[in-house]
Design a protein around this motif. Sequence first.
Motif, PDB file in Angstrom:
ATOM      1  N   MET A   1       0.856  -1.327  -0.092  1.00  0.00           N
ATOM      2  CA  MET A   1       0.011   0.085   0.078  1.00  0.00           C
ATOM      3  C   MET A   1       0.873   1.099   0.123  1.00  0.00           C
ATOM      4  SD  MET A   1      -2.920   1.185   0.096  1.00  0.00           S
ATOM      5  CE  MET A   1      -3.982   2.379   0.760  1.00  0.00           C
ATOM      6  N   VAL A   2       2.121   1.225   0.845  1.00  0.00           N
ATOM      7  CA  VAL A   2       2.798   2.323   0.756  1.00  0.00           C
ATOM      8  C   VAL A   2       3.302   2.813  -0.509  1.00  0.00           C
ATOM      9  CG1 VAL A   2       4.805   3.276   1.766  1.00  0.00           C
ATOM     10  CG2 VAL A   2       3.194   2.127   3.392  1.00  0.00           C
ATOM     11  N   ASP A   3       3.768   1.799  -1.299  1.00  0.00           N
ATOM     12  CA  ASP A   3       4.224   2.131  -2.614  1.00  0.00           C
ATOM     13  C   ASP A   3       3.318   2.643  -3.622  1.00  0.00           C
ATOM     14  OD1 ASP A   3       7.028   1.201  -1.994  1.00  0.00           O
ATOM     15  OD2 ASP A   3       6.461  -0.759  -2.661  1.00  0.00           O
ATOM     16  N   ALA A   4       2.077   2.051  -3.362  1.00  0.00           N
ATOM     17  CA  ALA A   4       0.955   2.654  -4.277  1.00  0.00           C
ATOM     18  C   ALA A   4       0.685   4.183  -3.813  1.00  0.00           C
ATOM     19  CB  ALA A   4      -0.365   1.817  -4.001  1.00  0.00           C
ATOM     20  N   VAL A   5       0.756   4.525  -2.787  1.00  0.00           N
ATOM     21  CA  VAL A   5       0.523   5.869  -2.152  1.00  0.00           C
ATOM     22  C   VAL A   5       1.542   6.684  -2.759  1.00  0.00           C
ATOM     23  CG1 VAL A   5       0.344   7.536  -0.182  1.00  0.00           C
ATOM     24  CG2 VAL A   5      -0.731   5.332  -0.169  1.00  0.00           C
ATOM     25  N   LYS A   6       2.805   6.233  -2.602  1.00  0.00           N
ATOM     26  CA  LYS A   6       3.936   7.018  -3.140  1.00  0.00           C
ATOM     27  C   LYS A   6       3.766   7.253  -4.615  1.00  0.00           C
ATOM     28  CE  LYS A   6       7.698   5.171  -1.336  1.00  0.00           C
ATOM     29  NZ  LYS A   6       9.037   4.927  -0.579  1.00  0.00           N
ATOM     30  N   LEU A   7       3.682   6.222  -5.362  1.00  0.00           N
ATOM     31  CA  LEU A   7       3.435   6.288  -6.823  1.00  0.00           C
ATOM     32  C   LEU A   7       2.139   7.285  -7.101  1.00  0.00           C
ATOM     33  CD1 LEU A   7       3.905   2.625  -7.803  1.00  0.00           C
ATOM     34  CD2 LEU A   7       5.185   4.812  -8.694  1.00  0.00           C
ATOM     35  N   ALA A   8       1.170   7.275  -6.675  1.00  0.00           N
ATOM     36  CA  ALA A   8      -0.183   7.968  -6.675  1.00  0.00           C
ATOM     37  C   ALA A   8       0.256   9.328  -6.226  1.00  0.00           C
ATOM     38  CB  ALA A   8      -1.267   7.603  -6.004  1.00  0.00           C
ATOM     39  N   PHE A   9       1.024   9.774  -5.369  1.00  0.00           N
ATOM     40  CA  PHE A   9       1.278  11.045  -5.033  1.00  0.00           C
ATOM     41  C   PHE A   9       2.279  11.943  -5.987  1.00  0.00           C
ATOM     42  CE2 PHE A   9       3.596  14.753  -3.089  1.00  0.00           C
ATOM     43  CZ  PHE A   9       2.460  15.410  -2.509  1.00  0.00           C
ATOM     44  N   GLY A  10       3.197  10.816  -6.496  1.00  0.00           N
ATOM     45  CA  GLY A  10       4.148  11.347  -7.741  1.00  0.00           C
ATOM     46  C   GLY A  10       3.388  11.850  -9.107  1.00  0.00           C
TER      47      GLY A  10
ATOM     48  N   ARG B   1       4.650  23.260   1.476  1.00  0.00           N
ATOM     49  CA  ARG B   1       5.801  24.001   0.674  1.00  0.00           C
ATOM     50  C   ARG B   1       5.536  24.011  -0.738  1.00  0.00           C
ATOM     51  NH1 ARG B   1      11.242  23.153   3.932  1.00  0.00           N
ATOM     52  NH2 ARG B   1      12.170  23.602   1.614  1.00  0.00           N
ATOM     53  N   LEU B   2       5.264  22.751  -1.283  1.00  0.00           N
ATOM     54  CA  LEU B   2       4.943  22.487  -2.658  1.00  0.00           C
ATOM     55  C   LEU B   2       3.593  22.744  -2.861  1.00  0.00           C
ATOM     56  CD1 LEU B   2       6.139  18.654  -2.871  1.00  0.00           C
ATOM     57  CD2 LEU B   2       7.217  20.581  -3.775  1.00  0.00           C
ATOM     58  N   SER B   3       2.601  22.590  -2.303  1.00  0.00           N
ATOM     59  CA  SER B   3       1.100  22.916  -2.444  1.00  0.00           C
ATOM     60  C   SER B   3       0.947  24.436  -2.548  1.00  0.00           C
ATOM     61  CB  SER B   3       0.271  22.469  -1.578  1.00  0.00           C
ATOM     62  OG  SER B   3       0.221  22.968  -0.129  1.00  0.00           O
ATOM     63  N   ASP B   4       1.707  25.202  -1.890  1.00  0.00           N
ATOM     64  CA  ASP B   4       1.922  26.630  -1.701  1.00  0.00           C
ATOM     65  C   ASP B   4       2.451  27.224  -3.096  1.00  0.00           C
ATOM     66  OD1 ASP B   4       1.526  29.283  -0.572  1.00  0.00           O
ATOM     67  OD2 ASP B   4       3.739  29.356  -0.314  1.00  0.00           O
ATOM     68  N   ALA B   5       3.502  26.540  -3.669  1.00  0.00           N
ATOM     69  CA  ALA B   5       4.447  26.971  -4.418  1.00  0.00           C
ATOM     70  C   ALA B   5       3.289  26.637  -5.721  1.00  0.00           C
ATOM     71  CB  ALA B   5       5.463  26.270  -4.789  1.00  0.00           C
ATOM     72  N   LEU B   6       2.653  25.818  -5.804  1.00  0.00           N
ATOM     73  CA  LEU B   6       1.552  25.274  -6.767  1.00  0.00           C
ATOM     74  C   LEU B   6       0.251  26.061  -6.881  1.00  0.00           C
ATOM     75  CD1 LEU B   6       2.239  21.791  -6.532  1.00  0.00           C
ATOM     76  CD2 LEU B   6       2.814  23.139  -8.607  1.00  0.00           C
ATOM     77  N   ASP B   7      -0.032  27.050  -5.729  1.00  0.00           N
ATOM     78  CA  ASP B   7      -0.978  27.848  -5.804  1.00  0.00           C
ATOM     79  C   ASP B   7      -2.447  27.022  -5.377  1.00  0.00           C
ATOM     80  OD1 ASP B   7      -2.295  30.030  -5.118  1.00  0.00           O
ATOM     81  OD2 ASP B   7      -2.984  30.453  -7.420  1.00  0.00           O
ATOM     82  N   THR B   8      -2.007  25.828  -4.711  1.00  0.00           N
ATOM     83  CA  THR B   8      -3.210  24.993  -4.174  1.00  0.00           C
ATOM     84  C   THR B   8      -3.287  24.431  -2.884  1.00  0.00           C
ATOM     85  OG1 THR B   8      -4.442  23.034  -5.135  1.00  0.00           O
ATOM     86  CG2 THR B   8      -2.099  22.833  -4.834  1.00  0.00           C
ATOM     87  N   LEU B   9      -4.307  23.892  -2.328  1.00  0.00           N
ATOM     88  CA  LEU B   9      -4.320  23.359  -0.905  1.00  0.00           C
ATOM     89  C   LEU B   9      -3.710  22.007  -0.850  1.00  0.00           C
ATOM     90  CD1 LEU B   9      -7.832  24.476  -0.047  1.00  0.00           C
ATOM     91  CD2 LEU B   9      -5.633  25.679   0.773  1.00  0.00           C
ATOM     92  N   PRO B  10      -2.901  21.760   0.144  1.00  0.00           N
ATOM     93  CA  PRO B  10      -2.513  20.425   0.558  1.00  0.00           C
ATOM     94  C   PRO B  10      -3.576  19.418   0.419  1.00  0.00           C
ATOM     95  CG  PRO B  10      -1.733  21.877   2.135  1.00  0.00           C
ATOM     96  CD  PRO B  10      -2.656  22.729   1.320  1.00  0.00           C
ATOM     97  N   SER B  11      -4.686  19.844   0.995  1.00  0.00           N
ATOM     98  CA  SER B  11      -5.951  18.974   1.089  1.00  0.00           C
ATOM     99  C   SER B  11      -6.626  18.568  -0.475  1.00  0.00           C
ATOM    100  CB  SER B  11      -7.216  19.469   1.870  1.00  0.00           C
ATOM    101  OG  SER B  11      -7.536  20.711   1.403  1.00  0.00           O
ATOM    102  N   ARG B  12      -6.303  19.591  -1.507  1.00  0.00           N
ATOM    103  CA  ARG B  12      -6.716  19.287  -2.594  1.00  0.00           C
ATOM    104  C   ARG B  12      -5.667  18.192  -3.261  1.00  0.00           C
ATOM    105  NH1 ARG B  12      -9.278  21.626  -7.550  1.00  0.00           N
ATOM    106  NH2 ARG B  12      -8.028  20.902  -9.425  1.00  0.00           N
ATOM    107  N   LEU B  13      -4.347  18.275  -3.103  1.00  0.00           N
ATOM    108  CA  LEU B  13      -3.547  17.241  -3.635  1.00  0.00           C
ATOM    109  C   LEU B  13      -3.688  15.970  -3.081  1.00  0.00           C
ATOM    110  CD1 LEU B  13       0.031  19.415  -3.568  1.00  0.00           C
ATOM    111  CD2 LEU B  13      -1.429  18.797  -5.466  1.00  0.00           C
TER     112      LEU B  13
ATOM    113  N   ALA C   1      -6.713  14.765  -1.817  1.00  0.00           N
ATOM    114  CA  ALA C   1      -8.060  14.489  -2.593  1.00  0.00           C
ATOM    115  C   ALA C   1      -7.716  13.798  -3.946  1.00  0.00           C
ATOM    116  CB  ALA C   1      -8.943  15.392  -2.449  1.00  0.00           C
ATOM    117  N   GLU C   2      -6.897  14.460  -4.614  1.00  0.00           N
ATOM    118  CA  GLU C   2      -6.191  13.754  -5.908  1.00  0.00           C
ATOM    119  C   GLU C   2      -5.540  12.582  -5.729  1.00  0.00           C
ATOM    120  OE1 GLU C   2      -4.726  16.463  -8.807  1.00  0.00           O
ATOM    121  OE2 GLU C   2      -5.657  18.350  -7.902  1.00  0.00           O
ATOM    122  N   VAL C   3      -4.555  12.287  -4.616  1.00  0.00           N
ATOM    123  CA  VAL C   3      -4.132  11.058  -4.534  1.00  0.00           C
ATOM    124  C   VAL C   3      -5.119  10.109  -4.283  1.00  0.00           C
ATOM    125  CG1 VAL C   3      -2.588   9.968  -2.888  1.00  0.00           C
ATOM    126  CG2 VAL C   3      -1.931  12.156  -3.949  1.00  0.00           C
ATOM    127  N   GLU C   4      -6.277  10.445  -3.453  1.00  0.00           N
ATOM    128  CA  GLU C   4      -7.099   9.436  -3.013  1.00  0.00           C
ATOM    129  C   GLU C   4      -7.915   9.066  -4.270  1.00  0.00           C
ATOM    130  OE1 GLU C   4      -9.080  10.105   1.208  1.00  0.00           O
ATOM    131  OE2 GLU C   4      -8.975  12.256   0.196  1.00  0.00           O
TER     132      GLU C   4
END
Length: 85
Positions: free
Chosen positions: A1-10, A55-67, A69-72
Amino acid sequence: MVDAVKLAFGRVLRRARKRAGLSQEDLGLESGVARNFISLIELGRNQPALETLFRLSDALDTLPSRLLAEVEAELRHVRRSRRRV
């Protein structure tokens, strides 16, 4: 499961970065995260700490929760695809 999460987040991070019109180098400069670390995240080899996610979400002008949610959604899509096979 951890690998799937890392791949999805990537995959999500790469899509968000491209939507923002940023290179890995640009995202690194905007977020203060090393370009090579961003590359490793996008490849699913590393995962960001919570502070880095913000920091990444701020640079992308989005919310961490949005990122996240997209991973989910990405994980649900992958699971559905596996069931069809």
